[in-house]
Scaffold this active site. Structure first.
Site, PDB file in Angstrom:
ATOM      1  N   GLU A   1       1.129  -8.832   0.657  1.00 31.76           N
ATOM      2  CA  GLU A   1       0.751  -8.671  -0.751  1.00 31.76           C
ATOM      3  C   GLU A   1       1.629  -9.466  -1.720  1.00 31.76           C
ATOM      4  OE1 GLU A   1       0.212  -4.086  -0.438  1.00 31.76           O
ATOM      5  OE2 GLU A   1      -1.304  -4.798  -1.825  1.00 31.76           O
TER       6      GLU A   1
ATOM      7  N   LYS B   1     -12.490  -3.413  -4.535  1.00 32.42           N
ATOM      8  CA  LYS B   1     -12.685  -2.064  -5.087  1.00 32.42           C
ATOM      9  C   LYS B   1     -13.850  -2.058  -6.088  1.00 32.42           C
ATOM     10  CE  LYS B   1      -8.014  -0.278  -4.322  1.00 32.42           C
ATOM     11  NZ  LYS B   1      -6.738   0.183  -4.869  1.00 32.42           N
TER      12      LYS B   1
ATOM     13  N   HIS C   1       4.847  -3.591  26.764  1.00 31.82           N
ATOM     14  CA  HIS C   1       3.785  -3.318  27.732  1.00 31.82           C
ATOM     15  C   HIS C   1       2.518  -4.118  27.438  1.00 31.82           C
ATOM     16  CE1 HIS C   1       6.153  -0.065  29.559  1.00 31.82           C
ATOM     17  NE2 HIS C   1       6.626   0.059  28.331  1.00 31.82           N
TER      18      HIS C   1
END
Ligand code: F6R
Length: 356
Positions: free
Chosen positions: A242, A351, A258
């Site tokens: 950001e 948004k 892993h």
């Protein structure tokens, strides 16, 4: 990338010229970050609701992005204090186990984030005790006045992390879940010292965050940590996303050994990556050993590998000290890239489009 004369200078030159920084950071994100010690102290003294639930069955934080990370940090603080597990719900729906014996914090700096509002409505239906934390918006209107913590307005949510984290610690302290007063004081004092070290006035040759920024510039940053520092690794990544407007990634040891390690040992892309290892004195001795081995077996193929060690005694100070280095680095990196660290236009656009 912007070409405004500023970015034509070499990295070190830009970061050591205050006027150049001001030009790329007109909304003074660096100044806001410098206010972190004060944020910690002031957030602890904010008026907060008193809840009477001796041993809550669960603690649930509803939030997204910059408003959710405080929940992750809260969870890490309570881990070492033997407090209940904190579940951070970054979703529209809340888990089935959330009920009237849960303490719910609905946290949205703007107060208008739809996922958080949806979770809030579901928690309300289930009869949960809900503390709302926002600087305004719908959450402020929908929450009970006596259960609301009002934040100062005008910040970017991610720059208000202490305003959202510390009051939650305070509410839980008042409930007898964990004693945090000393931790808050230690963290604020530690941050005060760090603000002096990481400030723009400190030259790149002596400034850890400026050094980190120069190292990450032009790379794909990868941030790794042990489990306790995982929220800080996420914070580093999201601040790079950001503030620096950069792709970045974080992962946790031992789990990364892993999976990821296989790619590190073979993928030529490793040479384009810069690795940051977030280290903590309290990490499991086997995780410490894995950090060394993981370096030798794969990470050393990266363009650079740097360790950043937490400072302080309490978990809060250790988390926030490591976070501060990343926060400042992300803004210095924005300066090197010639991008204004403050606006997040595409999130606002999304948004708006979601709101129709
Ligand atoms: C912006 C930022 C975002 C927001 C997120 C949720 O600075 O960090 O990640 O935090 O879009 O919005 P709020 O925090 O208002 O609920």
């Amino acid at each position: 990338m912007a070409s405004d004369g500023v970015t034509d200078l070499a990295g070190g030159d830009i970061l050591d010229v205050a006027e150049k920084i001001r030009k790329v950071d007109p909304s003074d994100m660096l100044g806001v970050l410098s206010s972190m010690p004060g944020q910690v102290r002031d957030a602890y003294s904010l008026p907060r609701p008193k809840l009477r639930i001796p041993r809550p069955a669960s603690i649930v934080v509803l939030g997204m992005g910059g408003s959710a990370i405080g929940g992750d940090l809260l969870g890490a603080c309570l881990l070492e204090k033997g407090g209940p597990q904190v579940i951070v719900n970054r979703d529209y729906d809340i888990p089935a186990f959330v009920d009237k014996n849960s303490v719910v914090f609905a946290v949205s700096y703007s107060g208008n984030t739809e996922e958080t509002l949806s979770g809030f409505a579901q928690a309300k239906k289930r009869g949960c005790r809900i503390v709302t934390i926002s600087s305004g918006g719908k959450l402020n209107e929908l929450g009970e006045a006596a259960m609301h913590i009002a934040l100062p307005k005008g910040l970017q949510p991610r720059a208000a992390v202490a305003w959202m984290l510390v009051p939650m610690l305070g509410v839980l302290e008042d409930m007898g879940v964990a004693d945090v007063r000393t931790d808050v004081e230690e963290a604020a004092g530690m941050l005060e010292g760090m603000m002096k070290e990481l400030a723009p006035s400190v030259p790149a040759s002596k400034n850890l965050s400026k050094e980190v920024a120069a190292e990450l510039h032009g790379t794909f940053p990868m941030i790794f940590s042990g489990p306790l520092m995982a929220p800080v690794a996420k914070r580093w990544r999201t601040q790079l996303n950001e503030n620096s407007k950069m792709l970045a990634r974080e992962d946790i040891l031992p789990e990364m050994d892993h999976n990821d390690l296989v790619a590190w040992s073979e993928d030529p892309m490793a040479a384009h990556c810069a690795v940051i290892l977030l280290r903590d004195d309290a990490e499991h001795p086997r995780v410490a050993m894995r950090m060394e081995l993981t370096r030798k077996l794969g990470l050393d193929r990266a363009r650079s590998v740097r360790e950043v060690r937490s400072r302080g005694k309490g978990t809060l100070a250790r988390l926030l000290s490591t976070m501060a280095v990343g926060d400042f680095s992300s803004v210095y990196l924005a300066v090197l890239r010639g991008v204004d660290p403050t606006p997040v236009r595409v999130i606002e656009k999304l948004k708006k489009q979601l709101a129709g």
